[in-house]
Design an enzyme around this catalytic site. Structure first.
Site, mmCIF file in Angstrom:
data_model
loop_
_atom_site.group_PDB
_atom_site.id
_atom_site.type_symbol
_atom_site.label_atom_id
_atom_site.label_comp_id
_atom_site.label_asym_id
_atom_site.label_seq_id
_atom_site.Cartn_x
_atom_site.Cartn_y
_atom_site.Cartn_z
ATOM 1 N N GLU A 128 11.479 -21.933 22.914
ATOM 2 C CA GLU A 128 12.090 -20.647 22.564
ATOM 3 C C GLU A 128 12.384 -19.875 23.835
ATOM 4 O O GLU A 128 11.589 -19.892 24.778
ATOM 5 C CB GLU A 128 11.138 -19.832 21.695
ATOM 6 C CG GLU A 128 10.867 -20.471 20.349
ATOM 7 C CD GLU A 128 9.977 -19.587 19.496
ATOM 8 O OE1 GLU A 128 10.510 -18.789 18.727
ATOM 9 O OE2 GLU A 128 8.751 -19.690 19.634
ATOM 10 N N LYS A 178 14.164 -26.376 6.791
ATOM 11 C CA LYS A 178 15.378 -26.501 7.603
ATOM 12 C C LYS A 178 16.095 -27.798 7.239
ATOM 13 O O LYS A 178 15.465 -28.847 7.115
ATOM 14 C CB LYS A 178 15.030 -26.507 9.106
ATOM 15 C CG LYS A 178 14.485 -25.161 9.611
ATOM 16 C CD LYS A 178 14.207 -25.206 11.106
ATOM 17 C CE LYS A 178 13.457 -23.972 11.575
ATOM 18 N NZ LYS A 178 14.303 -22.870 12.016
ATOM 19 N N HIS A 200 4.416 -26.195 12.718
ATOM 20 C CA HIS A 200 5.778 -26.722 12.877
ATOM 21 C C HIS A 200 5.796 -28.053 13.656
ATOM 22 O O HIS A 200 6.426 -29.022 13.241
ATOM 23 C CB HIS A 200 6.659 -25.708 13.607
ATOM 24 C CG HIS A 200 6.630 -24.329 13.021
ATOM 25 N ND1 HIS A 200 6.477 -24.096 11.673
ATOM 26 C CD2 HIS A 200 6.733 -23.106 13.594
ATOM 27 C CE1 HIS A 200 6.491 -22.789 11.458
ATOM 28 N NE2 HIS A 200 6.639 -22.160 12.596
ATOM 29 N N LYS A 225 7.146 -20.218 24.728
ATOM 30 C CA LYS A 225 8.003 -19.026 24.715
ATOM 31 C C LYS A 225 8.546 -18.834 26.114
ATOM 32 O O LYS A 225 7.924 -19.253 27.096
ATOM 33 C CB LYS A 225 7.162 -17.793 24.356
ATOM 34 C CG LYS A 225 6.512 -17.861 22.992
ATOM 35 C CD LYS A 225 7.313 -17.110 21.956
ATOM 36 C CE LYS A 225 6.604 -17.078 20.617
ATOM 37 N NZ LYS A 225 7.550 -17.025 19.496
ATOM 38 N N ARG A 241 0.806 -1.223 0.000
ATOM 39 C CA ARG A 241 0.000 0.000 0.000
ATOM 40 C C ARG A 241 0.838 1.273 0.000
ATOM 41 O O ARG A 241 0.456 2.254 -0.617
ATOM 42 C CB ARG A 241 -0.934 -0.004 1.216
ATOM 43 C CG ARG A 241 -2.071 -0.972 1.006
ATOM 44 C CD ARG A 241 -2.883 -1.145 2.250
ATOM 45 N NE ARG A 241 -2.126 -1.858 3.279
ATOM 46 C CZ ARG A 241 -2.675 -2.453 4.324
ATOM 47 N NH1 ARG A 241 -3.977 -2.410 4.502
ATOM 48 N NH2 ARG A 241 -1.939 -3.087 5.200
ATOM 49 N N ASP A 248 5.571 -23.901 5.344
ATOM 50 C CA ASP A 248 5.897 -24.046 6.763
ATOM 51 C C ASP A 248 7.412 -24.028 6.777
ATOM 52 O O ASP A 248 8.056 -24.980 6.316
ATOM 53 C CB ASP A 248 5.379 -25.386 7.305
ATOM 54 C CG ASP A 248 5.727 -25.565 8.778
ATOM 55 O OD1 ASP A 248 6.803 -25.109 9.210
ATOM 56 O OD2 ASP A 248 4.923 -26.166 9.500
ATOM 57 N N HIS A 249 7.998 -22.946 7.271
ATOM 58 C CA HIS A 249 9.446 -22.797 7.064
ATOM 59 C C HIS A 249 10.258 -23.896 7.764
ATOM 60 O O HIS A 249 11.396 -24.136 7.396
ATOM 61 C CB HIS A 249 9.924 -21.391 7.433
ATOM 62 C CG HIS A 249 10.108 -21.145 8.897
ATOM 63 N ND1 HIS A 249 9.074 -20.831 9.734
ATOM 64 C CD2 HIS A 249 11.221 -21.169 9.686
ATOM 65 C CE1 HIS A 249 9.537 -20.660 10.958
ATOM 66 N NE2 HIS A 249 10.831 -20.859 10.968
ATOM 67 N N ASP A 261 0.294 -20.877 16.700
ATOM 68 C CA ASP A 261 1.555 -20.344 16.181
ATOM 69 C C ASP A 261 2.567 -21.447 15.881
ATOM 70 O O ASP A 261 3.310 -21.367 14.907
ATOM 71 C CB ASP A 261 2.123 -19.348 17.204
ATOM 72 C CG ASP A 261 3.289 -18.551 16.664
ATOM 73 O OD1 ASP A 261 3.234 -18.166 15.483
ATOM 74 O OD2 ASP A 261 4.256 -18.305 17.417
HETATM 75 C C1 BG6 Z 1 7.225 -18.687 13.573
HETATM 76 C C2 BG6 Z 1 6.409 -18.221 14.752
HETATM 77 O O1 BG6 Z 1 6.434 -19.444 12.694
HETATM 78 O O2 BG6 Z 1 8.293 -19.487 14.027
HETATM 79 C C3 BG6 Z 1 7.266 -17.482 15.764
HETATM 80 O O3 BG6 Z 1 5.368 -17.364 14.309
HETATM 81 C C4 BG6 Z 1 8.468 -18.325 16.140
HETATM 82 O O4 BG6 Z 1 6.524 -17.147 16.918
HETATM 83 C C5 BG6 Z 1 9.188 -18.824 14.892
HETATM 84 O O5 BG6 Z 1 9.330 -17.540 16.941
HETATM 85 C C6 BG6 Z 1 10.292 -19.793 15.237
HETATM 86 O O6 BG6 Z 1 11.039 -20.071 14.084
HETATM 87 P P1 BG6 Z 1 12.560 -20.509 14.175
HETATM 88 O O7 BG6 Z 1 12.935 -20.807 12.765
HETATM 89 O O8 BG6 Z 1 13.309 -19.369 14.781
HETATM 90 O O9 BG6 Z 1 12.575 -21.711 15.063
#
Ligand code: BG6
Length: 511
Positions: free
Chosen positions: A237, A203, A261, A361, A62, A198-199, A256
């Site tokens: 985390e 990995k 994950h 967290k 935007r 899903d990142h 989340d």
């Molecule tokens: C994200 C979450 O998908 O993954 C975050 O929204 C989280 O809250 C993060 O901190 C963790 O990713 P990584 O790769 O640092 O383990």
């Protein structure tokens, strides 16, 4: 042997051909994800020679920017966040293909301008009509983005170029909204055009779960209820919500981390061997695991799911606020920052083997690991006084940090007495390969450009995972949360999480 063959990481990268010419369009181009992850990943791919020569990036958002101002902003982010060093030659080449289109996500006119820009890029840069759209906007815009892309004819592959869409997580916020979004998307695109990201799947250590299990013959025979006592999966985390309080209030740890994950880690750990490494073969097996997990009744949620929220405490020697004191968080928030669940998989392989998972967290440290704890020996011959029967064998796949795998077993302590101590065989990525693994987003962007959806989530998979998670949310909605906060920042979660395993005569690992 060539140098390439000596380096497994490089061999992994060299596996692919360079993708065909294409343009990557980022919706939400001025946001955090675009700047911290996407642009740095694309630049690193460029730097490593993994991008096609005919390549362009179009930012769409935007705020109003010129192409040059947008490119200069990206340069700052790339310098800060990319794995590859800032190399003026590579950057200039990369920057030549950077464009920006100002527009609302819901505005058809903006999409007409986007289309015109893409057509011009195709003519000027020879990108062949191939487009990869990345939804990096707030998720509420996803449906309208699909509609407007289709309205502008941008999802049409009939001209010969590809049109693919990467959808950032979260894909829906419950089962109903995930189904609705799938339906919306599939009205205008085919499943093979949609890449739900899903990142964690990008990995290296997560991909290695499959290599470890199915590229070696010695572990798989033990990988079942006959030899495995239970499995523990931790996604811990040390950080809090990092200024994302408003987002997190809507999400909570279950949405989340667990829905995506954690469920992916579980599915990869528990799945049957796929017939091949083809996208659908792998995803068929993952979805079978999710389907074999019973959807909890409200009563089971009460018995098997623990939620927690951190109060003030100390992490890594530093005093930190409680969750309710974070910006954007309600002072009486009922959002969970920790979840522990006892799952079961009702199939032949895993009958009776609990999968204990937890995510939180402000735990004592950042650690993601999958620990497979094996059964004890059938007959103990070492058990006299002073002769500990030995700790159970544990295979720990360390996803991050200190990426590696360790196997714990009992060994005789040298000396005249017979005493057994646990020792470890350890594999560390860093020392074995001496190379820095690629960032998850590098791999995933590359795969999407190549049209390989193995490491992306299929429609049925996302819905199966939401089915499990939505049942938990449903039960929570009808039951008041426990008195929050119920764990101190810097500890391993609430008491009830320990009690969950205690009841079964087990305990959580302290990774
Ligand atoms: C994200 C979450 O998908 O993954 C975050 O929204 C989280 O809250 C993060 O901190 C963790 O990713 P990584 O790769 O640092 O383990």
């Amino acid at each position: 042997m060539s140098e390439l063959a000596l380096s497994p990481f490089r061999e992994g990268l060299a596996r692919e051909v360079v993708p065909p010419p294409c343009t990557v369009v980022i919706f939400g181009a001025t946001g955090d994800l675009a700047h911290r992850k996407l642009a740095p990943a694309l630049y690193t791919l460029k730097h490593e020679g993994m991008l096609p020569a005919r390549f362009a990036i179009v930012g769409y958002a935007r705020s109003s920017f010129t192409d040059a101002a947008f490119a200069s902003d990206l340069k700052t982010s790339v310098s800060e966040h990319a794995r590859a060093p800032m190399d003026p030659g590579a950057w200039d080449d990369f920057a030549q293909g950077i464009r920006y289109v100002t527009g609302e996500f819901g505005d058809a006119e903006g999409f007409a301008r986007l289309k015109a820009t893409l057509d011009t890029i195709d003519r000027e840069r020879g990108t062949g009509g191939n487009r990869l759209f990345y939804f990096a906007t707030p998720p509420s815009f996803y449906p309208v983005l699909f509609q407007n892309l289709a309205g502008a004819g941008l999802l049409n592959e009939e001209q010969g170029g590809f049109a693919r869409v990467i959808v950032e997580k979260p894909f829906g916020r419950d089962l109903a909204s995930a189904k609705a979004l799938n339906a919306e998307a599939l009205k205008v695109a085919r499943e093979r055009q949609i890449f739900r990201i899903d990142h964690y799947l990008g990995k290296e250590t997560v991909q290695n779960i499959l290599v470890f299990r199915f590229g070696n013959a010695i572990f798989e025979p033990l990988w079942n209820h006959k030899y495995v006592d239970h499995v523990q999966i931790t996604v811990g985390e040390a950080i809090g919500v990092e200024g994302r309080g408003k987002f997190y209030e809507e999400a909570g740890a279950l949405r989340d981390i667990v829905q995506n994950h954690l469920m992916q880690l579980l599915a990869l750990t528990a799945m049957e061997p796929p017939v091949s490494f083809a996208a659908d073969a792998v995803r068929d097996e993952k979805v079978k695991v999710l389907r074999a997990m019973p959807v909890f009744t409200p009563r089971e949620v009460g018995e098997r799911v623990v939620r927690g929220q951190y109060g003030p405490g100390s992490v890594g020697g530093e005093d930190v606020d409680g969750y309710r004191a974070e910006i954007g968080v309600a002072p009486d928030s009922g959002t969970e920052t920790f979840v522990a669940i006892k799952f079961e998989i009702d199939n032949w392989r895993w009958a009776g083997v609990p999968f204990y998972v937890r995510a939180g967290k402000r735990l004592p440290k950042r650690v993601t690991e999958i620990a497979v704890q094996f059964r004890g020996v059938p007959h103990a011959i070492f058990g006299g006084p002073g002769q500990a029967p030995g700790d159970p064998n544990v295979l720990a796949l360390r996803i991050q940090p200190e990426e590696g795998i360790s196997l714990k077993f009992g060994a005789k302590v040298p000396g005249a007495r017979l005493s057994i101590e646990p020792v470890k065989m350890d594999f560390l990525y860093g020392s074995s390969f001496g190379a820095e693994p690629p960032e998850a987003y590098e791999r995933l962007l590359l795969d999407a450009m190549l049209g390989d959806s193995t490491l992306f989530i299929r429609r049925d998979e996302v819905e199966a995972a939401w089915g499990l998670v939505s049942a938990i949310h449903g039960a929570w909605a009808d039951a008041p949360p426990p008195p929050f906060p119920n764990y101190e920042a810097g500890t391993w979660g609430p008491e009830a999480a320990s009690a969950l395993l205690d009841r079964d005569g087990r305990e959580w690992r302290r990774p």
